[in-house]
Design a protein around this motif. Structure first.
Motif, PDB file in Angstrom:
ATOM      1  N   LEU A  48      23.085 -26.745  -3.138  1.00  0.00           N
ATOM      2  CA  LEU A  48      23.491 -28.152  -3.046  1.00  0.00           C
ATOM      3  C   LEU A  48      23.271 -28.878  -4.363  1.00  0.00           C
ATOM      4  CD1 LEU A  48      22.276 -29.418   0.457  1.00  0.00           C
ATOM      5  CD2 LEU A  48      24.623 -29.069  -0.325  1.00  0.00           C
ATOM      6  N   ASP A  52      26.076 -30.757  -6.530  1.00  0.00           N
ATOM      7  CA  ASP A  52      25.948 -32.177  -6.856  1.00  0.00           C
ATOM      8  C   ASP A  52      26.225 -32.444  -8.335  1.00  0.00           C
ATOM      9  OD1 ASP A  52      25.344 -32.893  -4.276  1.00  0.00           O
ATOM     10  OD2 ASP A  52      23.174 -32.883  -4.561  1.00  0.00           O
ATOM     11  N   ASP A  55      31.910 -30.716 -10.326  1.00  0.00           N
ATOM     12  CA  ASP A  55      33.014 -30.700  -9.375  1.00  0.00           C
ATOM     13  C   ASP A  55      33.515 -29.265  -9.207  1.00  0.00           C
ATOM     14  OD1 ASP A  55      35.113 -31.280  -7.706  1.00  0.00           O
ATOM     15  OD2 ASP A  55      36.424 -32.005  -9.314  1.00  0.00           O
ATOM     16  N   GLN A 102      38.428 -30.019   3.308  1.00  0.00           N
ATOM     17  CA  GLN A 102      37.097 -30.613   3.307  1.00  0.00           C
ATOM     18  C   GLN A 102      37.040 -31.784   2.337  1.00  0.00           C
ATOM     19  OE1 GLN A 102      33.913 -27.812   2.728  1.00  0.00           O
ATOM     20  NE2 GLN A 102      34.136 -27.079   4.815  1.00  0.00           N
ATOM     21  N   GLY A 103      36.085 -32.674   2.612  1.00  0.00           N
ATOM     22  CA  GLY A 103      35.796 -33.737   1.664  1.00  0.00           C
ATOM     23  C   GLY A 103      34.857 -33.189   0.607  1.00  0.00           C
ATOM     24  N   LYS A 104      33.795 -33.883   0.351  1.00  0.00           N
ATOM     25  CA  LYS A 104      32.801 -33.396  -0.597  1.00  0.00           C
ATOM     26  C   LYS A 104      32.064 -32.219   0.016  1.00  0.00           C
ATOM     27  CE  LYS A 104      29.037 -34.925  -3.615  1.00  0.00           C
ATOM     28  NZ  LYS A 104      28.181 -36.059  -4.033  1.00  0.00           N
ATOM     29  N   GLN A 107      28.614 -32.182   2.336  1.00  0.00           N
ATOM     30  CA  GLN A 107      28.232 -33.551   2.687  1.00  0.00           C
ATOM     31  C   GLN A 107      27.498 -33.615   4.015  1.00  0.00           C
ATOM     32  OE1 GLN A 107      28.478 -36.103   0.546  1.00  0.00           O
ATOM     33  NE2 GLN A 107      27.205 -37.192   2.039  1.00  0.00           N
ATOM     34  N   ALA A 108      27.884 -32.761   4.967  1.00  0.00           N
ATOM     35  CA  ALA A 108      27.213 -32.764   6.268  1.00  0.00           C
ATOM     36  C   ALA A 108      25.730 -32.423   6.131  1.00  0.00           C
ATOM     37  CB  ALA A 108      27.892 -31.780   7.220  1.00  0.00           C
ATOM     38  N   ARG A 110      23.917 -33.147   3.405  1.00  0.00           N
ATOM     39  CA  ARG A 110      23.298 -34.317   2.779  1.00  0.00           C
ATOM     40  C   ARG A 110      23.088 -35.441   3.789  1.00  0.00           C
ATOM     41  NH1 ARG A 110      27.477 -32.760  -0.518  1.00  0.00           N
ATOM     42  NH2 ARG A 110      26.904 -31.682  -2.466  1.00  0.00           N
ATOM     43  N   ASP A 111      23.944 -35.507   4.799  1.00  0.00           N
ATOM     44  CA  ASP A 111      23.846 -36.564   5.802  1.00  0.00           C
ATOM     45  C   ASP A 111      22.794 -36.271   6.870  1.00  0.00           C
ATOM     46  OD1 ASP A 111      25.850 -37.936   4.526  1.00  0.00           O
ATOM     47  OD2 ASP A 111      27.450 -37.195   5.829  1.00  0.00           O
ATOM     48  N   THR A 116      17.380 -33.528   4.447  1.00  0.00           N
ATOM     49  CA  THR A 116      17.113 -34.294   3.234  1.00  0.00           C
ATOM     50  C   THR A 116      15.616 -34.418   2.991  1.00  0.00           C
ATOM     51  OG1 THR A 116      19.160 -35.551   3.464  1.00  0.00           O
ATOM     52  CG2 THR A 116      17.438 -36.511   2.082  1.00  0.00           C
TER      53      THR A 116
END
Length: 250
Positions: A48, A52, A55, A102-104, A107-108, A110-111, A116
């Protein structure tokens, strides 16, 4: 033969680092001991961290699309294995579609507040003890299959990027052909003649007891062979070393 690889640019360097991290993640996630799974969790957070910082999604998609365009012109050529070509094109299409949907990436994860919190704890040496984070200790006490199931769910979030970068690296490695070479007095230079290379691959007979130290720029590739003394300090060898080399680029 032992294979050594050297990336010639930062993009390939990151892909190789991620490949190494994913290999470690998959190995320890299959372990049975809770300590294996702690290494897997730490590696997941390392991945991760890499995602981060750069890209990867955009970079890999660009490389795959560039390869797709190059391969499309080979359709119908008699000298090309059309079955293998179509399989590779299908793999590229599937990888691009998986990333695009997918988005970033990640991200799931990180959320997830619990992940975290654990990520912060594991970044501290010895910070994941039972008194630091009792909930993590409780998770470690769960049956093996429950812990593996949790790891599979978390890994699934970032699996598309692994599949895509693996395909990207496979195509890159296949672009170079191995050739025999010799390093006189333990040193070897290869002039690039203006051609940009992205990856250097060197095969060395392990019985020779040497390893290559590689550096490169847009003009030349240097390889210096060394051995290790009793304290593991590299010592340059001064004899002729036979080896095999491949220069890879899209």
């Amino acid at each position: 033969m032992t294979l050594y690889e050297y990336p010639c640019n930062e993009r390939v360097r990151i892909l190789l680092r991620l490949e190494c991290l994913f290999d470690r993640l998959f190995f320890f996630a299959q372990g049975e001991d809770a300590r294996h799974h702690q290494v897997a969790m730490g590696t997941l957070f390392d991945i991760l961290e890499c995602l981060d910082r750069t890209d990867i999604k955009g970079s890999v998609m660009q490389d795959l699309d560039r390869q797709r365009q190059a391969l499309l012109v080979l359709r119908g050529h008699a000298s090309v294995d059309q079955t293998g070509l179509e399989k590779t094109l299908a793999d590229i299409e599937q990888a691009i579609a998986a990333l695009s949907s997918q988005g970033k990436i990640g991200q799931a994860l990180r959320d997830n507040d619990w992940l975290t919190s654990l990520r912060g704890r594991l970044s501290v040496p010895g910070g994941a003890t039972q008194f630091d984070m009792p909930s993590y200790y409780a998770w470690q006490q769960k049956p093996i299959e429950q812990r593996r199931a949790s790891l599979r769910d978390w890994v699934a979030v970032i699996l598309p990027v692994f599949q895509s970068l693996s395909l990207c690296l496979r195509l890159l490695r296949q672009s170079g052909s191995m050739a025999d070479a010799e390093a006189a007095q333990g040193a070897y230079q290869h002039m690039l003649g203006g051609k940009v290379q992205q990856l250097v691959r060197v095969h060395v007979d392990e019985e020779l007891g040497v390893f290559p130290e590689i550096s490169a720029n847009k003009y030349m590739i240097w390889i210096r062979f060394s051995c290790q003394d009793g304290e593991m300090k590299p010592q340059q060898v001064m004899r002729t070393i036979p080896f095999r080399i491949a220069l890879c680029s899209f």
